[in-house]
Design a protein around this motif. Structure first.
Motif, PDB file in Angstrom:
ATOM      1  N   VAL A 147       0.847  -1.189   0.000  1.00 43.04           N
ATOM      2  CA  VAL A 147       0.000   0.000   0.000  1.00 43.04           C
ATOM      3  C   VAL A 147       0.882   1.239   0.000  1.00 43.04           C
ATOM      4  CG1 VAL A 147      -1.728   1.318   1.258  1.00 43.04           C
ATOM      5  CG2 VAL A 147      -1.871  -1.170   1.186  1.00 43.04           C
ATOM      6  N   PRO A 148       0.705   2.161  -0.961  1.00 46.50           N
ATOM      7  CA  PRO A 148       1.548   3.355  -1.018  1.00 46.50           C
ATOM      8  C   PRO A 148       1.500   4.135   0.293  1.00 46.50           C
ATOM      9  CG  PRO A 148       0.262   3.124  -3.030  1.00 46.50           C
ATOM     10  CD  PRO A 148      -0.255   2.096  -2.068  1.00 46.50           C
ATOM     11  N   GLY A 149       2.666   4.562   0.742  1.00 41.94           N
ATOM     12  CA  GLY A 149       2.738   5.395   1.942  1.00 41.94           C
ATOM     13  C   GLY A 149       2.779   4.625   3.237  1.00 41.94           C
ATOM     14  N   ILE A 150       2.606   3.303   3.178  1.00 36.18           N
ATOM     15  CA  ILE A 150       2.625   2.502   4.398  1.00 36.18           C
ATOM     16  C   ILE A 150       3.868   1.629   4.384  1.00 36.18           C
ATOM     17  CG2 ILE A 150       1.470   0.706   5.736  1.00 36.18           C
ATOM     18  CD1 ILE A 150      -1.169   1.682   4.662  1.00 36.18           C
ATOM     19  N   ALA A 151       4.750   1.836   5.360  1.00 36.93           N
ATOM     20  CA  ALA A 151       5.954   1.022   5.477  1.00 36.93           C
ATOM     21  C   ALA A 151       5.802   0.096   6.676  1.00 36.93           C
ATOM     22  CB  ALA A 151       7.188   1.906   5.646  1.00 36.93           C
ATOM     23  N   PRO A 152       5.928  -1.200   6.478  1.00 40.57           N
ATOM     24  CA  PRO A 152       5.824  -2.135   7.611  1.00 40.57           C
ATOM     25  C   PRO A 152       6.861  -1.792   8.673  1.00 40.57           C
ATOM     26  CG  PRO A 152       5.850  -3.306   5.508  1.00 40.57           C
ATOM     27  CD  PRO A 152       6.210  -1.891   5.209  1.00 40.57           C
ATOM     28  N   ASP A 153       6.503  -1.999   9.945  1.00 38.30           N
ATOM     29  CA  ASP A 153       7.422  -1.664  11.030  1.00 38.30           C
ATOM     30  C   ASP A 153       8.303  -2.840  11.423  1.00 38.30           C
ATOM     31  OD1 ASP A 153       5.575  -3.261  12.210  1.00 38.30           O
ATOM     32  OD2 ASP A 153       4.973  -1.826  13.761  1.00 38.30           O
ATOM     33  N   GLU A 154       8.407  -3.833  10.550  1.00 38.98           N
ATOM     34  CA  GLU A 154       9.308  -4.952  10.761  1.00 38.98           C
ATOM     35  C   GLU A 154       9.710  -5.505   9.398  1.00 38.98           C
ATOM     36  OE1 GLU A 154       5.927  -8.448  11.361  1.00 38.98           O
ATOM     37  OE2 GLU A 154       7.091  -7.728  13.056  1.00 38.98           O
ATOM     38  N   PRO A 155      10.863  -6.170   9.291  1.00 46.84           N
ATOM     39  CA  PRO A 155      11.254  -6.760   8.010  1.00 46.84           C
ATOM     40  C   PRO A 155      10.213  -7.775   7.542  1.00 46.84           C
ATOM     41  CG  PRO A 155      13.118  -6.687   9.523  1.00 46.84           C
ATOM     42  CD  PRO A 155      11.898  -6.332  10.334  1.00 46.84           C
ATOM     43  N   ILE A 156      10.042  -7.861   6.239  1.00 43.55           N
ATOM     44  CA  ILE A 156       9.048  -8.769   5.673  1.00 43.55           C
ATOM     45  C   ILE A 156       9.737  -9.789   4.769  1.00 43.55           C
ATOM     46  CG2 ILE A 156       7.156  -7.114   5.791  1.00 43.55           C
ATOM     47  CD1 ILE A 156       7.636  -6.543   2.817  1.00 43.55           C
ATOM     48  N   ASP A 157       9.272 -11.025   4.825  1.00 38.81           N
ATOM     49  CA  ASP A 157       9.793 -12.067   3.946  1.00 38.81           C
ATOM     50  C   ASP A 157       9.137 -11.929   2.575  1.00 38.81           C
ATOM     51  OD1 ASP A 157      11.466 -13.392   5.841  1.00 38.81           O
ATOM     52  OD2 ASP A 157       9.665 -14.202   6.792  1.00 38.81           O
ATOM     53  N   VAL A 158       9.952 -12.004   1.525  1.00 37.14           N
ATOM     54  CA  VAL A 158       9.423 -11.843   0.170  1.00 37.14           C
ATOM     55  C   VAL A 158       9.923 -12.957  -0.737  1.00 37.14           C
ATOM     56  CG1 VAL A 158       9.223  -9.332   0.348  1.00 37.14           C
ATOM     57  CG2 VAL A 158      11.357 -10.332  -0.509  1.00 37.14           C
ATOM     58  N   SER A 204      12.126   2.568  12.037  1.00 37.07           N
ATOM     59  CA  SER A 204      12.417   3.993  11.987  1.00 37.07           C
ATOM     60  C   SER A 204      11.636   4.641  10.861  1.00 37.07           C
ATOM     61  CB  SER A 204      13.922   4.223  11.782  1.00 37.07           C
ATOM     62  OG  SER A 204      14.195   5.595  11.629  1.00 37.07           O
ATOM     63  N   SER A 205      10.609   5.373  11.219  1.00 31.48           N
ATOM     64  CA  SER A 205       9.773   6.017  10.207  1.00 31.48           C
ATOM     65  C   SER A 205      10.529   7.107   9.463  1.00 31.48           C
ATOM     66  CB  SER A 205       8.527   6.618  10.862  1.00 31.48           C
ATOM     67  OG  SER A 205       8.883   7.562  11.864  1.00 31.48           O
ATOM     68  N   SER A 206      11.599   7.660  10.079  1.00 29.47           N
ATOM     69  CA  SER A 206      12.329   8.757   9.451  1.00 29.47           C
ATOM     70  C   SER A 206      13.019   8.305   8.171  1.00 29.47           C
ATOM     71  CB  SER A 206      13.370   9.315  10.420  1.00 29.47           C
ATOM     72  OG  SER A 206      14.334   8.337  10.746  1.00 29.47           O
ATOM     73  N   LYS A 207      13.364   7.011   8.073  1.00 30.32           N
ATOM     74  CA  LYS A 207      14.065   6.521   6.891  1.00 30.32           C
ATOM     75  C   LYS A 207      13.093   6.139   5.778  1.00 30.32           C
ATOM     76  CE  LYS A 207      18.147   4.889   9.384  1.00 30.32           C
ATOM     77  NZ  LYS A 207      17.752   5.395  10.699  1.00 30.32           N
ATOM     78  N   GLU A 208      11.821   5.918   6.110  1.00 38.11           N
ATOM     79  CA  GLU A 208      10.803   5.580   5.121  1.00 38.11           C
ATOM     80  C   GLU A 208      11.307   4.494   4.176  1.00 38.11           C
ATOM     81  OE1 GLU A 208       9.762   9.211   3.255  1.00 38.11           O
ATOM     82  OE2 GLU A 208       8.748  10.023   5.002  1.00 38.11           O
ATOM     83  N   CYS A 209      11.795   3.423   4.756  1.00 39.55           N
ATOM     84  CA  CYS A 209      12.418   2.361   3.971  1.00 39.55           C
ATOM     85  C   CYS A 209      11.793   1.022   4.342  1.00 39.55           C
ATOM     86  CB  CYS A 209      13.921   2.348   4.240  1.00 39.55           C
ATOM     87  SG  CYS A 209      14.835   1.132   3.279  1.00 39.55           S
ATOM     88  N   VAL A 210      11.363   0.273   3.334  1.00 37.13           N
ATOM     89  CA  VAL A 210      10.844  -1.065   3.555  1.00 37.13           C
ATOM     90  C   VAL A 210      12.017  -2.034   3.606  1.00 37.13           C
ATOM     91  CG1 VAL A 210       9.394  -2.910   2.654  1.00 37.13           C
ATOM     92  CG2 VAL A 210       8.698  -0.521   2.361  1.00 37.13           C
ATOM     93  N   VAL A 211      12.063  -2.868   4.624  1.00 39.32           N
ATOM     94  CA  VAL A 211      13.109  -3.876   4.733  1.00 39.32           C
ATOM     95  C   VAL A 211      12.523  -5.220   4.307  1.00 39.32           C
ATOM     96  CG1 VAL A 211      14.745  -5.055   6.243  1.00 39.32           C
ATOM     97  CG2 VAL A 211      14.231  -2.629   6.614  1.00 39.32           C
ATOM     98  N   ALA A 212      13.068  -5.767   3.230  1.00 35.17           N
ATOM     99  CA  ALA A 212      12.601  -7.049   2.698  1.00 35.17           C
ATOM    100  C   ALA A 212      13.693  -8.092   2.874  1.00 35.17           C
ATOM    101  CB  ALA A 212      12.236  -6.903   1.224  1.00 35.17           C
ATOM    102  N   LYS A 213      13.293  -9.308   3.235  1.00 31.03           N
ATOM    103  CA  LYS A 213      14.248 -10.382   3.472  1.00 31.03           C
ATOM    104  C   LYS A 213      14.038 -11.498   2.454  1.00 31.03           C
ATOM    105  CE  LYS A 213      15.234 -11.512   7.731  1.00 31.03           C
ATOM    106  NZ  LYS A 213      16.588 -10.928   7.895  1.00 31.03           N
ATOM    107  N   VAL A 214      15.126 -11.890   1.802  1.00 34.70           N
ATOM    108  CA  VAL A 214      15.095 -12.986   0.844  1.00 34.70           C
ATOM    109  C   VAL A 214      15.873 -14.156   1.412  1.00 34.70           C
ATOM    110  CG1 VAL A 214      15.781 -13.769  -1.449  1.00 34.70           C
ATOM    111  CG2 VAL A 214      14.880 -11.449  -1.141  1.00 34.70           C
ATOM    112  N   ASN A 215      15.180 -15.259   1.672  1.00 34.29           N
ATOM    113  CA  ASN A 215      15.831 -16.466   2.139  1.00 34.29           C
ATOM    114  C   ASN A 215      16.515 -17.122   0.944  1.00 34.29           C
ATOM    115  OD1 ASN A 215      16.412 -19.174   2.927  1.00 34.29           O
ATOM    116  ND2 ASN A 215      14.856 -19.054   4.518  1.00 34.29           N
ATOM    117  N   THR A 216      17.853 -17.113   0.938  1.00 32.47           N
ATOM    118  CA  THR A 216      18.592 -17.578  -0.225  1.00 32.47           C
ATOM    119  C   THR A 216      18.487 -19.084  -0.431  1.00 32.47           C
ATOM    120  OG1 THR A 216      20.627 -17.717   1.097  1.00 32.47           O
ATOM    121  CG2 THR A 216      20.214 -15.672  -0.098  1.00 32.47           C
TER     122      THR A 216
END
Length: 205
Positions: free
Chosen positions: A86-97, A137-149
């Motif tokens: 969803v635009p403008g919404i950054a999860p507050d924890e890393p997400i598995d993708v 950290s909302s200040s960074k406005e960055c989504v953290v995505a995790k890829v299990n290799t």
């Protein structure tokens, strides 16, 4: 346990070892420092291997629970996994993708920090807490995505990942920086916020 201070000290030691590499008078200290660094990596990998089956089981149970929740709430779009894009919404924890979710995230033009990791990788686990901080950290406005290799080998190869952990930052659909190996809190902040002079193209670290 917060690994931030430990990682900072280990990186300070690594930097010192590089600085005094040609000083023969410090050879015993250099050997001791190298031995310490190797020992920490081996110990972290050993702990990761012990943790691996339990963590894998826990993740599978969580994934099954999330899938069940998404199935029951998918019609109104209120499932947690659906809010990721969803635009403008950054999860507050890393997400598995997986490949599809990562492609959609990157294609959305958002700032995405992708962590390529594995359950057996001790250094990967050492930076988990730091990645949680970035996601929160909302200040960074960055989504953290995790890829299990392990689960997504093709995706790992597609992005040219050679070592673990590897962090790649995407902005506006393009890769802008990457870092291979562990890093301190300060180095991660620099990677995310964009100080080109410190960690840009740090894959050789």
């Amino acid at each position: 346990m917060n690994p931030g201070p430990l990682l900072t000290r280990l990186h300070a030691l690594e930097n010192w070892l590089e600085h005094v590499e040609d000083r023969r008078s410090l050879l015993p200290l250099r050997w001791a420092g190298r031995t310490l660094l190797i020992g920490v990596v081996l110990l972290s990998n050993l702990l990761a291997l012990v943790r691996w089956p339990f963590a894998a089981l826990a993740r599978r149970l969580c994934a099954d629970a999330a899938a069940g929740e998404e199935a029951t709430t998918g019609e109104n779009g209120s499932a947690a996994s659906g809010s990721v894009l969803v635009p403008g919404i950054a999860p507050d924890e890393p997400i598995d993708v997986d490949e599809e979710k990562l492609s959609r995230l990157i294609g959305s033009g958002r700032r995405v920090l992708v962590d390529f990791w594995a359950e057996w990788c001790g250094p990967c686990l050492m930076i988990e807490g730091l990645l949680d901080e970035v996601a929160q950290s909302s200040s960074k406005e960055c989504v953290v995505a995790k890829v299990n290799t392990v689960a997504h080998g093709d995706l790992t190869e597609k992005h040219g990942v050679k070592g673990l952990p590897t962090l790649i930052l995407f902005e506006h659909g393009e890769e802008v920086r990457r870092h291979a190996g562990t890093l301190s809190r300060a180095e991660l902040t620099t990677l995310v916020e964009g100080d080109e002079g410190s960690v840009a193209d740090a894959s050789g670290h």
